[in-house]
Design a protein around this motif. Structure first.
Motif, PDB file in Angstrom:
ATOM      1  N   ASP A   1      24.535  47.047 -27.438  1.00  0.00           N
ATOM      2  CA  ASP A   1      24.890  46.301 -28.638  1.00  0.00           C
ATOM      3  C   ASP A   1      25.177  44.836 -28.294  1.00  0.00           C
ATOM      4  OD1 ASP A   1      27.477  47.039 -27.384  1.00  0.00           O
ATOM      5  OD2 ASP A   1      28.294  45.983 -29.124  1.00  0.00           O
ATOM      6  N   CYS A   2      25.241  44.019 -29.316  1.00  0.00           N
ATOM      7  CA  CYS A   2      25.602  42.613 -29.163  1.00  0.00           C
ATOM      8  C   CYS A   2      25.964  42.062 -30.536  1.00  0.00           C
ATOM      9  CB  CYS A   2      24.458  41.801 -28.550  1.00  0.00           C
ATOM     10  SG  CYS A   2      22.974  41.691 -29.576  1.00  0.00           S
ATOM     11  N   ALA A   3      26.484  40.877 -30.566  1.00  0.00           N
ATOM     12  CA  ALA A   3      26.822  40.234 -31.830  1.00  0.00           C
ATOM     13  C   ALA A   3      25.551  39.774 -32.543  1.00  0.00           C
ATOM     14  CB  ALA A   3      27.740  39.041 -31.579  1.00  0.00           C
ATOM     15  N   GLY A   4      25.484  39.994 -33.851  1.00  0.00           N
ATOM     16  CA  GLY A   4      24.347  39.527 -34.644  1.00  0.00           C
ATOM     17  C   GLY A   4      23.399  40.610 -35.104  1.00  0.00           C
TER      18      GLY A   4
ATOM     19  N   PHE B   1      15.369  32.122 -27.259  1.00  0.00           N
ATOM     20  CA  PHE B   1      16.678  32.731 -27.473  1.00  0.00           C
ATOM     21  C   PHE B   1      16.529  34.127 -28.076  1.00  0.00           C
ATOM     22  CE2 PHE B   1      17.546  28.161 -27.737  1.00  0.00           C
ATOM     23  CZ  PHE B   1      18.581  28.047 -26.808  1.00  0.00           C
ATOM     24  N   ALA B   2      17.426  35.017 -27.703  1.00  0.00           N
ATOM     25  CA  ALA B   2      17.525  36.340 -28.311  1.00  0.00           C
ATOM     26  C   ALA B   2      18.860  36.434 -29.036  1.00  0.00           C
ATOM     27  CB  ALA B   2      17.425  37.439 -27.250  1.00  0.00           C
ATOM     28  N   VAL B   3      18.916  37.244 -30.066  1.00  0.00           N
ATOM     29  CA  VAL B   3      20.156  37.451 -30.808  1.00  0.00           C
ATOM     30  C   VAL B   3      21.226  38.000 -29.866  1.00  0.00           C
ATOM     31  CG1 VAL B   3      21.260  38.759 -32.661  1.00  0.00           C
ATOM     32  CG2 VAL B   3      18.940  37.858 -32.980  1.00  0.00           C
ATOM     33  N   GLY B   4      22.418  37.431 -29.918  1.00  0.00           N
ATOM     34  CA  GLY B   4      23.540  37.896 -29.114  1.00  0.00           C
ATOM     35  C   GLY B   4      23.852  37.042 -27.913  1.00  0.00           C
ATOM     36  N   PHE B   5      22.886  36.266 -27.443  1.00  0.00           N
ATOM     37  CA  PHE B   5      23.078  35.480 -26.227  1.00  0.00           C
ATOM     38  C   PHE B   5      24.123  34.385 -26.399  1.00  0.00           C
ATOM     39  CE2 PHE B   5      21.650  31.618 -23.832  1.00  0.00           C
ATOM     40  CZ  PHE B   5      22.061  32.034 -22.574  1.00  0.00           C
ATOM     41  N   THR B   6      23.999  33.607 -27.454  1.00  0.00           N
ATOM     42  CA  THR B   6      24.899  32.477 -27.636  1.00  0.00           C
ATOM     43  C   THR B   6      26.347  32.926 -27.783  1.00  0.00           C
ATOM     44  OG1 THR B   6      23.129  31.213 -28.691  1.00  0.00           O
ATOM     45  CG2 THR B   6      25.370  30.424 -29.018  1.00  0.00           C
ATOM     46  N   THR B   7      26.566  34.005 -28.513  1.00  0.00           N
ATOM     47  CA  THR B   7      27.931  34.523 -28.655  1.00  0.00           C
ATOM     48  C   THR B   7      28.496  34.923 -27.303  1.00  0.00           C
ATOM     49  OG1 THR B   7      27.397  35.345 -30.865  1.00  0.00           O
ATOM     50  CG2 THR B   7      29.376  36.213 -29.826  1.00  0.00           C
ATOM     51  N   ALA B   8      27.693  35.570 -26.474  1.00  0.00           N
ATOM     52  CA  ALA B   8      28.152  35.982 -25.148  1.00  0.00           C
ATOM     53  C   ALA B   8      28.513  34.774 -24.291  1.00  0.00           C
ATOM     54  CB  ALA B   8      27.076  36.821 -24.463  1.00  0.00           C
ATOM     55  N   VAL B   9      27.693  33.733 -24.336  1.00  0.00           N
ATOM     56  CA  VAL B   9      27.984  32.521 -23.571  1.00  0.00           C
ATOM     57  C   VAL B   9      29.273  31.868 -24.069  1.00  0.00           C
ATOM     58  CG1 VAL B   9      27.193  30.177 -23.028  1.00  0.00           C
ATOM     59  CG2 VAL B   9      25.589  32.091 -22.939  1.00  0.00           C
ATOM     60  N   ASN B  10      29.471  31.886 -25.373  1.00  0.00           N
ATOM     61  CA  ASN B  10      30.714  31.339 -25.930  1.00  0.00           C
ATOM     62  C   ASN B  10      31.937  32.088 -25.405  1.00  0.00           C
ATOM     63  OD1 ASN B  10      29.154  29.573 -27.400  1.00  0.00           O
ATOM     64  ND2 ASN B  10      29.515  30.545 -29.380  1.00  0.00           N
ATOM     65  N   VAL B  11      31.825  33.423 -25.308  1.00  0.00           N
ATOM     66  CA  VAL B  11      32.940  34.236 -24.815  1.00  0.00           C
ATOM     67  C   VAL B  11      33.249  33.881 -23.356  1.00  0.00           C
ATOM     68  CG1 VAL B  11      33.654  36.591 -24.218  1.00  0.00           C
ATOM     69  CG2 VAL B  11      32.540  36.136 -26.411  1.00  0.00           C
TER      70      VAL B  11
ATOM     71  N   SER C   1      28.348  34.148 -33.297  1.00  0.00           N
ATOM     72  CA  SER C   1      28.412  32.690 -33.424  1.00  0.00           C
ATOM     73  C   SER C   1      27.520  32.214 -34.566  1.00  0.00           C
ATOM     74  CB  SER C   1      27.955  32.028 -32.120  1.00  0.00           C
ATOM     75  OG  SER C   1      26.564  32.269 -31.916  1.00  0.00           O
ATOM     76  N   THR C   2      27.696  30.976 -34.950  1.00  0.00           N
ATOM     77  CA  THR C   2      26.854  30.386 -35.991  1.00  0.00           C
ATOM     78  C   THR C   2      25.381  30.470 -35.621  1.00  0.00           C
ATOM     79  OG1 THR C   2      28.619  28.874 -36.642  1.00  0.00           O
ATOM     80  CG2 THR C   2      26.364  28.278 -37.275  1.00  0.00           C
ATOM     81  N   ARG C   3      25.053  30.126 -34.366  1.00  0.00           N
ATOM     82  CA  ARG C   3      23.653  30.155 -33.940  1.00  0.00           C
ATOM     83  C   ARG C   3      23.087  31.562 -34.013  1.00  0.00           C
ATOM     84  NH1 ARG C   3      19.841  27.348 -30.929  1.00  0.00           N
ATOM     85  NH2 ARG C   3      21.232  25.583 -30.573  1.00  0.00           N
ATOM     86  N   ASP C   4      23.862  32.554 -33.578  1.00  0.00           N
ATOM     87  CA  ASP C   4      23.352  33.927 -33.622  1.00  0.00           C
ATOM     88  C   ASP C   4      23.156  34.412 -35.053  1.00  0.00           C
ATOM     89  OD1 ASP C   4      22.787  34.708 -31.016  1.00  0.00           O
ATOM     90  OD2 ASP C   4      24.885  35.104 -30.561  1.00  0.00           O
ATOM     91  N   ARG C   5      24.027  33.992 -35.966  1.00  0.00           N
ATOM     92  CA  ARG C   5      23.838  34.361 -37.377  1.00  0.00           C
ATOM     93  C   ARG C   5      22.560  33.724 -37.933  1.00  0.00           C
ATOM     94  NH1 ARG C   5      29.870  33.822 -40.140  1.00  0.00           N
ATOM     95  NH2 ARG C   5      31.048  34.234 -38.227  1.00  0.00           N
ATOM     96  N   LEU C   6      22.345  32.461 -37.602  1.00  0.00           N
ATOM     97  CA  LEU C   6      21.133  31.776 -38.064  1.00  0.00           C
ATOM     98  C   LEU C   6      19.882  32.418 -37.474  1.00  0.00           C
ATOM     99  CD1 LEU C   6      22.315  28.055 -37.787  1.00  0.00           C
ATOM    100  CD2 LEU C   6      21.701  29.244 -39.893  1.00  0.00           C
ATOM    101  N   LEU C   7      19.929  32.671 -36.169  1.00  0.00           N
ATOM    102  CA  LEU C   7      18.786  33.271 -35.487  1.00  0.00           C
ATOM    103  C   LEU C   7      18.491  34.657 -36.058  1.00  0.00           C
ATOM    104  CD1 LEU C   7      17.074  32.235 -33.042  1.00  0.00           C
ATOM    105  CD2 LEU C   7      18.439  33.757 -31.605  1.00  0.00           C
ATOM    106  N   ALA C   8      19.534  35.459 -36.237  1.00  0.00           N
ATOM    107  CA  ALA C   8      19.366  36.810 -36.776  1.00  0.00           C
ATOM    108  C   ALA C   8      18.771  36.779 -38.181  1.00  0.00           C
ATOM    109  CB  ALA C   8      20.718  37.535 -36.800  1.00  0.00           C
TER     110      ALA C   8
END
Length: 369
Positions: free
Chosen positions: A15-18, A151-161, A293-300
């Motif tokens: 699983d991941c965010a988004g 980019f894949a969904v979930g990556f940016t959120t993980a980097v933010n964490v 994250s905002t980017r993951d929501r947009l990407l998703a």
């Protein structure tokens, strides 16, 4: 493919965010724009392999404002149990691929949208080829190691964490004059590690793609101290090996061996070489969950809409991708070739070295820092 009336969607792998944001976008576009029925498959491939079938019809009223903001996947997912070599209760293995195909046909679906990483894309594309099923892939993984997409969904959120973890570790490192080591996910790719190391001001970033030397790490820490700082931050990807090339792994349930322990290895070695106090933090699954994250929501959202449009246009056997600041799509055969590694002479490695971050030994033909 004939006229589409019934569309399936499933999540596969870790699983991941988004993920919920992708499912939401798929449902909105399919129902509002095309008038299709959308069926969410429960627990990935298992929902079509088990009897009775496990699924739920997705309606617009299911998607409150919270769904866009929630991590994980409300459909559930699986990341073990290859349908072509499925482990049975008696210890044997059985090819259950036709159970998946039969489930798809029993549900009378016209096409399937698969949200998954590189491993899921490979297995699901083989299953869909076997059953003549029209498939569109949506890339998701915190590791960002899927070919064909920036980019894949979930990556940016993980980097933010991870970056936030470095922000929190820094004052403790400074207060106690310590070397803080942060072990992060990423499997065999160093995308999370190097992105977070740059963003979080780390002094050392170790990635699976580049060899390192313990004495070089020690010299870097000594350099930091000579410059007037009393502490250092190290980020290490879980897939990094020991200096002699031994993988760092731990046993998990179901007999699975997974990466883990490289941070503790480095801690012991660095403490002995520098006589400095070291501490290790392993983020683990904290990187997977939480609000996207905002980017993951947009990407998703962009991926979900485009995936439905691809089904409508008959562009099957392809994966949605993000390239050159926009949404496009690529053939699945270009995706299913294994994980995408970090470019060892790419921009991020050059940026890291330009900032003085030790990221491993220079490769043949590459100038040393």
């Amino acid at each position: 493919m004939g006229k589409v009336r019934r569309l399936g969607v499933l999540t596969s792998g870790g699983d991941c965010a988004g993920l919920n944001a992708v499912i939401r976008a798929v449902t909105y576009r399919a129902v509002r724009s095309y008038g299709w029925k959308v069926f969410g498959i429960i627990d990935g491939t298992m929902g079509l392999m088990e009897r009775p079938l496990r699924y739920r019809e997705l309606d617009l009223d299911m998607f409150s404002g919270n769904m866009l903001r929630e991590g994980g996947t409300f459909l559930g997912t699986v990341n073990r149990g290859d349908p072509f070599n499925y482990p049975m209760p008696d210890g044997s293995h059985k090819d259950r691929s036709l159970d998946f195909v039969d489930g798809f046909n029993k549900l009378a679906l016209d096409a399937l949208i698969v949200i998954g990483g590189d491993g899921s894309m490979k297995i699901l594309s083989q299953l869909c080829d076997l059953g003549g099923i029209g498939m569109v892939g949506v890339p998701k993984t915190i590791d960002n190691d899927v070919h064909g997409t920036d980019f894949a969904v979930g990556f940016t959120t993980a980097v933010n964490v991870v970056t936030e973890a470095l922000d929190r570790l820094h004052p403790t490192a400074a207060s106690h004059h310590r070397v803080m080591i942060l072990e992060v996910m990423g499997r065999d790719a160093g995308h999370i590690a190097v992105n977070a190391a740059i963003s979080g001001g780390a002094d050392v970033a170790l990635v699976p793609e580049l060899p390192y030397r313990l004495d070089s790490i020690a010299r870097k820490i000594e350099e930091v101290i000579r410059e007037g700082r009393n502490h250092a931050l190290i980020v290490v990807a879980e897939g990094c090996k020991t200096e002699d090339g031994t993988p760092a792994t731990v046993a998990h349930s179901h007999g699975q061996m997974r990466y883990g322990g490289i941070g503790a290895y480095l801690s012991d070695k660095i403490a002995a070489m520098t006589e400095l106090e070291t501490r290790v933090t392993t983020l683990g699954h904290v990187q997977r969950g939480g609000t996207p994250s905002t980017r993951d929501r947009l990407l998703a959202s962009a991926f979900g809409v485009h995936a439905v449009d691809m089904v409508a246009e008959g562009k099957l056997g392809r994966m949605v991708a993000w390239q050159e600041r926009g949404v496009t799509d690529v053939p699945l055969e270009e995706v299913c070739i294994g994980p995408r590694s970090l470019e060892t002479e790419g921009t991020l490695i050059k940026v890291a070295r330009g900032l003085g971050i030790y990221v491993g030994e220079p490769q043949p033909g590459e100038a040393a820092d």
